[in-house]
Design an enzyme around this catalytic site. Structure first.
Site, PDB file in Angstrom:
ATOM      1  N   GLY D 146       2.566  10.273 -23.642  1.00 51.38           N
ATOM      2  CA  GLY D 146       3.706   9.379 -23.463  1.00 51.38           C
ATOM      3  C   GLY D 146       5.011  10.084 -23.780  1.00 51.38           C
ATOM      4  N   CYS D 147       6.122   9.469 -23.361  1.00 52.42           N
ATOM      5  CA  CYS D 147       7.425  10.116 -23.532  1.00 52.42           C
ATOM      6  C   CYS D 147       7.860  10.146 -24.992  1.00 52.42           C
ATOM      7  CB  CYS D 147       8.476   9.425 -22.660  1.00 52.42           C
ATOM      8  SG  CYS D 147       8.473   7.625 -22.764  1.00 52.42           S
TER       9      CYS D 147
END
EC number: 1.2.1.38
Lengths: 330, 330, 330, 330
Positions: D146-147
């Site tokens: 994920g970011c």
């Protein structure tokens, strides 16, 4: 005065509520919303300390007493209720397009069949800054104008009134995205509109063109553009083959709007800014004359939700009731 | 090829550095900056793993060897050095306005006295997307065009080439604030420009007007506007009294730019978006014909720092050197 | 009441003028500006129909009569004039930091030597939403708090008042760029701040930290950040090792701010938005309790120029004069 | 290498296409889209001169040959196809969350039942900047992180690797709206997000928290916020009771990322900016130590769509294939 706002959760509706909440002559007695029915009013208006607690359906209004309806939904949606509301004594300011045209044929060209042609005789359309606007006793519905036409009228009407003919007018319109309404659509999302400027519609195809052409009585080439901002609108209006000087336009404007605190006429060389009119009911007007080509250039900036919608609606009511025009709008 | 970027910390200069850093034929050997002299290059370009470590003064270049200079300061500032650089064998791409006009009289009207008229004979101006541009052996200086004129040229030149006369063209220009440069000024601050759209300059007074008029050979009414964004530019170009159809303009464009991957011709109905060309060397072109008034409307969008400055400069060099036009720019 | 705004062209000063213009008890008799002296007031305030026509120097006030001064310049600049103004009977609301600390030693740590220590005895600092604030007869100067501390106070003071000890509080502050003032600086330009989020200052180094620590009496870890917007501020306040539940915090807030229309207490699950408080004197407060780690999280949002500066100043005066607290601020 | 991008019209998918288009080792052979099936690829990717002409359905891939799939839809949507694609010899980089957890129980806590638990044995999760990441022969699926966790890992992993225990970490996350995807929702519209900063989710409730806790092995208090911008992400990470100095953190980072051109370690006093990493695969790391409270503060900024999604995916493939890590990403 007991006021109802129909479509209170759309952007124009929200703005009407904000203004009425501080207007000394109004008490809000009901707020309708199709999208947030029965939800708490405080979700959208946390600052409202009085008034209704939940959003209702327009149908629910049949049990209530009220004097004014500000109708803020899109064309044709709330209009069928107008018969009953008028019968019960209410006056209506309609912010949809349904009562903007005296001539039903023009309406039909722009919007298709009219939802209540019988009511046109009770309605009147016009601009709240028009000094000649007459609020007569027969009126029950006020057709509030569109945002682009309001900016256009402000700049151009004084020239028309003085007898100028404008056979070709080119209008480059620039608007923040709130003008497109609150319903989620992809091209209106933050991730799409940041750092984005884009024309939309083909020239002459935007429905506000009809309102602009009603001002000049001639063809208007109108090209709107979306701006990377929420609120605000600027029109740059090109009038080829004009012999008017910038100074003479300034004088025409000053005469026409004499005593109107909502119109700020800038000196030649100054230019309007949408930021300065944001959250106000003001319009800033500017002018340049390009002598090399004989082209007159007018600039008109306003807040599309205030002067272009809610503020103008309340300004109309102020004039209609013979209250000070600025009441609740300063 | 050893490249020097003069004025590397301005917005156009920064963009040149970014492109050269990934261009397979260039090595950056020096970066000059008047505002950040002797400061570490990594402050502005943290991603540069090779090349000079501090910004220097143009004077310091006399000790160095280089093949190309990208000169990115404002008009007249770096031009006096060009004599020496040319003598030492360098070729120059000039992003100031000093070599945009073959006719010194036009330059003087727009910018005052020329800093080095003797060099005009060694210079050539032109658009990197012009298929007829000829990079001859005598050239030592390439005058890179302005951003607005580049967007204007792209839309209008194919019509001129086909023989259209355009006696009246109205250009409504919309630009992000980076076009005004990096020097801090109040009207360019975030707090002033958020939610702000404003015209600037009187029509015909912006100095890029001269470059546009060189394209059509006739008067151009050009009104620029500042947009609430950093980068990007859109021109909406109104041509009254035109009999061209939208489809015929699309064909003209496709023919003129055949094989040019940097020009995207949109179908009638589609509109350019500055967001789609951001950080690219591309131009998006669109067209509508307003039949009611006989007005042709052209739309042209580009990134003012890439295609409008640094990208075009590198595209010119690619063509000049007979490298693939897209090298380092894809 | 005749009011003077000193530093009227800065962002806080502009906001004071906007509020006073619609406040029923005030008449603006003079506006000073160091940057725009003798320039027309209408350049900045096109909507002001009454009042002074040009900006003057603080020195020019010696010929005038006035009751109130809103002093909006930076620290130390206007304070030397306070002696004369007080002698002539005026009351002063000071929006610089000069009268925010009762303890001169704290002031000196944060801002260096005090420009007028003799005046501290006539001054009082405090938050306009503090229900215990006492406006006594001896007061001549009101020290208006900083924007970050105002948001911090609103969330934390009710916990302190109830006896909570807060030995470690971590404050993540997020502010629009107008908080940095109107003087042009590169890092505040639109072209630099679009699509930009960045921390600034080291934790504990921002001078507002001292005001926050005066609220809790303990160390506060405060890290401010610049946001890509013009106005608005949000604090997320992390309190480790807290046993308070979200519901109990909501109750504490409701009790403490009972009857204060400017404080909106959100239910657990709801979160403040800076957009909703923009251009208002309101604060939105929210709370979550992270049970897994025993961390209480408070959220506080306000408009840095209204509640964080001009609005609070006027709210103070309203309370000081025993006018309704909301006068001119609704 | 023939590549397919599944979910090519979402924001992460668009970015994968942009990178692959300039990557020397890849040829795009198919693009799928649920929302724009059978529509022309040129509508979204006007710059693609080669490759597929319309968007297809994942089902349509059964007729095609390809070596790599970049799967960019949301959790569980494309995963059922993975069996077939793997059987036919393809390798998959999965940008949904389905293969981010080795432990299926953690996945179930965050996302509910897993769509293909049998495939977990063929999958590996990890960070492309992790120097210890091992791309073994058995791998067929790479679970792209994920970011938020990517920004978190970059700052914190080197401390963990050196043996630091981090029992309480507070993470204040700030993200542009593109992180929420391209599906239109009201709170993501331009008109709602301009001038808006707002926390979202309760602390610890965002699903990326699980990925962060897998990095430290302890509880993480994570509070995300929406920023008024399209792209970019900044984490400010508060570590109370830490004895590490800022300089020692800088050294730890430099050692851990030695030779990695994608990690920019700033000196103490400097702060990351999301604008500087926009459209890049870089991370900027900064650090301050608040000695008064013993709190270490780390800053980590990246582009959520590049390094936080598409860029990292390609970087993983580059390492997996033993190509230079920067290929197509410079």
């Amino acid at each position: 005065m007991r006021a109802v706002v129909v479509g209170a959760t759309g952007y124009a509706g929200q703005e009407v509520v904000k203004i009425l909440a501080r207007h000394p002559e109004f008490e809000i007695v009901a707020l309708t919303s199709s999208r947030q029915q029965q939800e708490p009013v405080s979700d959208i208006f946390p600052y409202l300390s009085r008034g209704p607690s939940v959003f209702v359906d327009p149908k629910d209004l049949s049990d209530m007493e009220f004097d004014w309806v500000f109708s803020c939904q899109g064309p044709k949606q709330a209009t069928p209720y107008f018969f009953e509301w008028i019968e019960r004594g209410a006056k209506i300011v309609d912010l949809s397009a349904d009562f903007r045209f005296q001539d039903i044929k023009v309406y039909e060209q722009a919007y298709g069949s009219h939802p209540a042609p019988e009511l046109l005789a009770l309605a009147k359309a016009g601009y709240a800054d028009d000094p000649t606007m007459d609020y007569d006793n027969a009126m029950r519905i006020l057709g509030n104008p569109g945002c682009y036409p309001t900016a256009f009228y402000a700049a151009v009407a004084p020239l028309i009134a003085q007898g100028q003919s404008l056979p070709l007018v080119i209008v480059d319109g620039k608007s923040g995205v709130s003008g497109a309404g609150r319903a989620p659509r992809e091209h209106l999302m933050m991730a799409e509109m940041v750092e984005n400027v884009t024309p939309y519609n083909d020239p002459g195809k935007h429905r506000h063109t009809f309102e602009m052409e009603a001002v000049t009585g001639q063809t208007v080439v109108f090209q709107p553009h979306l701006m990377p901002m929420a609120r605000g609108m600027e029109l740059t209006i090109y009038i080829p083959n004009s012999s008017l000087s910038a100074n003479s336009v300034v004088e025409l404007w000053q005469d026409y709007y004499d005593g109107n605190a909502f119109i700020t006429v800038l000196s030649p060389g100054q230019k309007p800014q949408t930021r300065r009119v944001r959250d106000t009911n003001r319009i800033e007007l500017g002018v340049s004359a390009d002598e090399r080509s004989g082209t007159l250039v007018l600039y008109s900036a306003l807040d599309n939700l205030q002067k272009g919608a809610a503020g103008q609606a309340v300004q109309h009511v102020n004039r209609w009731m013979n209250w000070p025009m600025e009441l609740g709008l300063e």
